[in-house]
Design an enzyme around this catalytic site. Structure first.
Site, PDB file in Angstrom:
ATOM      1  N   ARG A 106     -85.538 122.341 124.123  1.00 52.56           N
ATOM      2  CA  ARG A 106     -84.236 123.016 124.227  1.00 52.56           C
ATOM      3  C   ARG A 106     -83.299 122.384 123.218  1.00 52.56           C
ATOM      4  O   ARG A 106     -83.143 121.161 123.189  1.00 52.56           O
ATOM      5  CB  ARG A 106     -83.626 122.865 125.625  1.00 52.56           C
ATOM      6  N   HIS A 133     -83.583 132.796 124.440  1.00 49.78           N
ATOM      7  CA  HIS A 133     -83.849 132.090 125.703  1.00 49.78           C
ATOM      8  C   HIS A 133     -85.012 132.823 126.394  1.00 49.78           C
ATOM      9  O   HIS A 133     -84.818 133.490 127.421  1.00 49.78           O
ATOM     10  CB  HIS A 133     -82.583 132.098 126.555  1.00 49.78           C
ATOM     11  N   GLN A 136     -86.005 132.544 130.230  1.00 49.47           N
ATOM     12  CA  GLN A 136     -85.024 133.231 131.077  1.00 49.47           C
ATOM     13  C   GLN A 136     -85.373 134.716 131.190  1.00 49.47           C
ATOM     14  O   GLN A 136     -85.210 135.336 132.242  1.00 49.47           O
ATOM     15  CB  GLN A 136     -83.622 133.047 130.469  1.00 49.47           C
ATOM     16  N   ASP A 229     -72.839 136.438 130.743  1.00 48.68           N
ATOM     17  CA  ASP A 229     -73.122 135.022 130.494  1.00 48.68           C
ATOM     18  C   ASP A 229     -71.786 134.382 130.124  1.00 48.68           C
ATOM     19  O   ASP A 229     -70.799 135.084 129.877  1.00 48.68           O
ATOM     20  CB  ASP A 229     -74.143 134.932 129.328  1.00 48.68           C
ATOM     21  N   CYS A 270     -77.416 134.426 133.910  1.00 49.38           N
ATOM     22  CA  CYS A 270     -78.431 133.374 133.763  1.00 49.38           C
ATOM     23  C   CYS A 270     -77.996 132.071 134.439  1.00 49.38           C
ATOM     24  O   CYS A 270     -78.838 131.245 134.769  1.00 49.38           O
ATOM     25  CB  CYS A 270     -78.727 133.137 132.292  1.00 49.38           C
ATOM     26  N   ARG A 315     -86.936 131.395 137.674  1.00 44.72           N
ATOM     27  CA  ARG A 315     -87.138 130.576 136.470  1.00 44.72           C
ATOM     28  C   ARG A 315     -88.373 129.692 136.639  1.00 44.72           C
ATOM     29  O   ARG A 315     -89.184 129.541 135.736  1.00 44.72           O
ATOM     30  CB  ARG A 315     -85.913 129.670 136.203  1.00 44.72           C
TER      31      ARG A 315
HETATM   32  N1  NVA Z   1     -75.417 131.192 126.413  1.00 35.74           N
HETATM   33  C1  NVA Z   1     -75.561 130.060 127.289  1.00 35.74           C
HETATM   34  C2  NVA Z   1     -76.794 130.181 128.113  1.00 35.74           C
HETATM   35  C3  NVA Z   1     -77.009 129.080 129.117  1.00 35.74           C
HETATM   36  C4  NVA Z   1     -78.240 129.239 129.932  1.00 35.74           C
HETATM   37  C5  NVA Z   1     -75.610 128.793 126.445  1.00 35.74           C
HETATM   38  O1  NVA Z   1     -76.324 128.792 125.428  1.00 35.74           O
HETATM   39  O2  NVA Z   1     -74.910 127.838 126.775  1.00 35.74           O
HETATM   40  N1   CP Z   2     -80.095 129.492 132.879  1.00 33.48           N
HETATM   41  C1   CP Z   2     -80.346 128.265 132.384  1.00 33.48           C
HETATM   42  O1   CP Z   2     -81.017 128.102 131.355  1.00 33.48           O
HETATM   43  O2   CP Z   2     -79.802 127.265 133.098  1.00 33.48           O
HETATM   44  P1   CP Z   2     -79.770 125.702 132.706  1.00 33.48           P
HETATM   45  O3   CP Z   2     -78.858 125.580 131.518  1.00 33.48           O
HETATM   46  O4   CP Z   2     -79.252 125.017 133.917  1.00 33.48           O
HETATM   47  O5   CP Z   2     -81.154 125.286 132.345  1.00 33.48           O
END
Ligand code: NVA
Ligand code: CP
Length: 332
Positions: A106, A133, A136, A229, A270, A315
């Site tokens: 990540r 993602h 997800q 989101d 998400c 998830r």
């Molecule tokens: N768009 C958000 C998704 C988090 C799961 C981020 O990248 O922070």
């Molecule tokens: N939805 C998601 O990716 O959550 P986290 O950032 O908690 O992993």
């Protein structure tokens, strides 16, 4: 279906049949988990979990899924490894893939996870980048299928910043699986034109469709799924909050939006979500801009239409399916 050895970087790399296969596998693994049937076929295997950005769901899903499969995990947090600072991604990939059977990453640019995969001898799983993602998506599609009993023909409307990981990924997933996708937002936040074109091609083959709509009432009419989101994603500077609030406030998911959607419409996110003042960021935004709820109202978030916690649970089941399938086990 054989996905052994494949990387899982974006759904663009997978056919609709392969995506459905992973969702079917997740459904089976979920049943087994509920029945307490062990699936620990990967005893003696190990996975490296690299998180350059923070996480609750994704990290816990990878850890629990790996444990259920019998695997060990090593978590590398955003600060305590050499990655990127003292050691290149290419060197890290060669070191880790000599010790582990799979690597989750990540972080920031998609190019980083692609570089990792290029130099890794073992499957690399994308746990979120700025662009995509994909784990997800499997969870979201499983949740939608569980709720509606199908995917094809449903209308999913994404509101908010549709240029980032979630907007991009939902557009790809819908296009591949035959849903109709609408980005309902101001045009500065529409997904990039090249990706839209690519998704239109996928949609042609699947029977899905893509549309971009600035008008909230038109965009959300007859929607089966309203999805949003956060307006400021991980890695973005806090200074962008003002412009996001100014531009995206008309696209907040509230009761009026849900009432305009189809009667059986659901709300998805998400997570994490800013729907009240029980978060540090939520309180900061309140102090600066006076908003008590941001991308979604607390009323919608807590309503019967909200399936966000079913989505979060999925998830884990879907990540388990990705790990199992790319390591070679299909259980089916
Ligand atoms: N768009 C958000 C998704 C988090 C799961 C981020 O990248 O922070
Ligand atoms: N939805 C998601 O990716 O959550 P986290 O950032 O908690 O992993």
């Amino acid at each position: 279906m054989d996905l052994k050895g494949r990387d899982f970087l974006t759904l663009k790399d997978f056919t609709p049949e392969e995506i459905i296969y992973m969702i079917d596998l997740a459904e089976l693994l979920k049943k087994k988990k509920k029945n307490h049937e062990p699936v620990d076929v990967y005893r003696g295997y190990n996975a490296a979990l690299i998180f350059e950005k923070t996480s609750t769901r994704t990290r816990c899903s990878f850890e629990v899924a790996a444990n259920d499969l019998g695997m060990g995990v090593t978590y590398l947090d955003p600060t305590s490894s050499q990655i990127g600072k003292k050691e290149s991604i290419a060197d890290t990939a060669r070191v880790l893939s000599s010790m582990f059977d799979g690597i989750e990453y990540r972080g920031y640019g998609q190019v980083i996870v692609e570089e990792l995969a290029k130099y890794s001898k073992v499957p690399v799983w994308n746990g979120l980048t700025d662009e995509y993602h994909p784990t997800q998506m499997l969870a979201d599609m499983l949740t939608i299928r569980e709720h509606f009993g199908k995917l094809k023909g449903l209308k999913l409307v994404y509101m908010g910043d549709a240029r980032f990981n979630m907007g991009n990924s939902l557009m790809i997933a819908c296009a591949k699986l035959g849903l109709s996708f609408t980005a309902c937002t101001t045009k500065e936040y529409f997904p990039n034109a090249e990706l839209v074109k690519e998704c239109e091609e996928y949609a042609k083959a699947s029977g899905g469709s893509i549309s971009l709509e600035e008008d909230v009432m038109k965009g959300t009419k007859d929607a089966d799924i309203i999805y949003t989101d956060v307006w400021v994603s991980m890695g973005e500077p806090t200074e962008v909050w003002k412009e996001r609030i100014d531009s995206l406030m008309p696209y907040q998911v509230n009761k009026k939006v849900m009432d305009n959607a189809s009667e059986g419409a659901v709300f998805m996110h998400c997570l994490p979500a800013y729907h009240d003042l029980n978060t540090g960021v939520g309180r900061e935004v309140f102090e600066k801009f006076g908003l008590k709820e941001i991308e979604v109202t607390n009323e919608v978030f807590e309503s019967d239409k909200s399936i966000v916690f079913e989505e979060a649970e999925n998830r884990m089941h879907t990540i388990k399916a990705v790990m199992a399938a790319t390591l070679g086990e299909n259980f089916l």
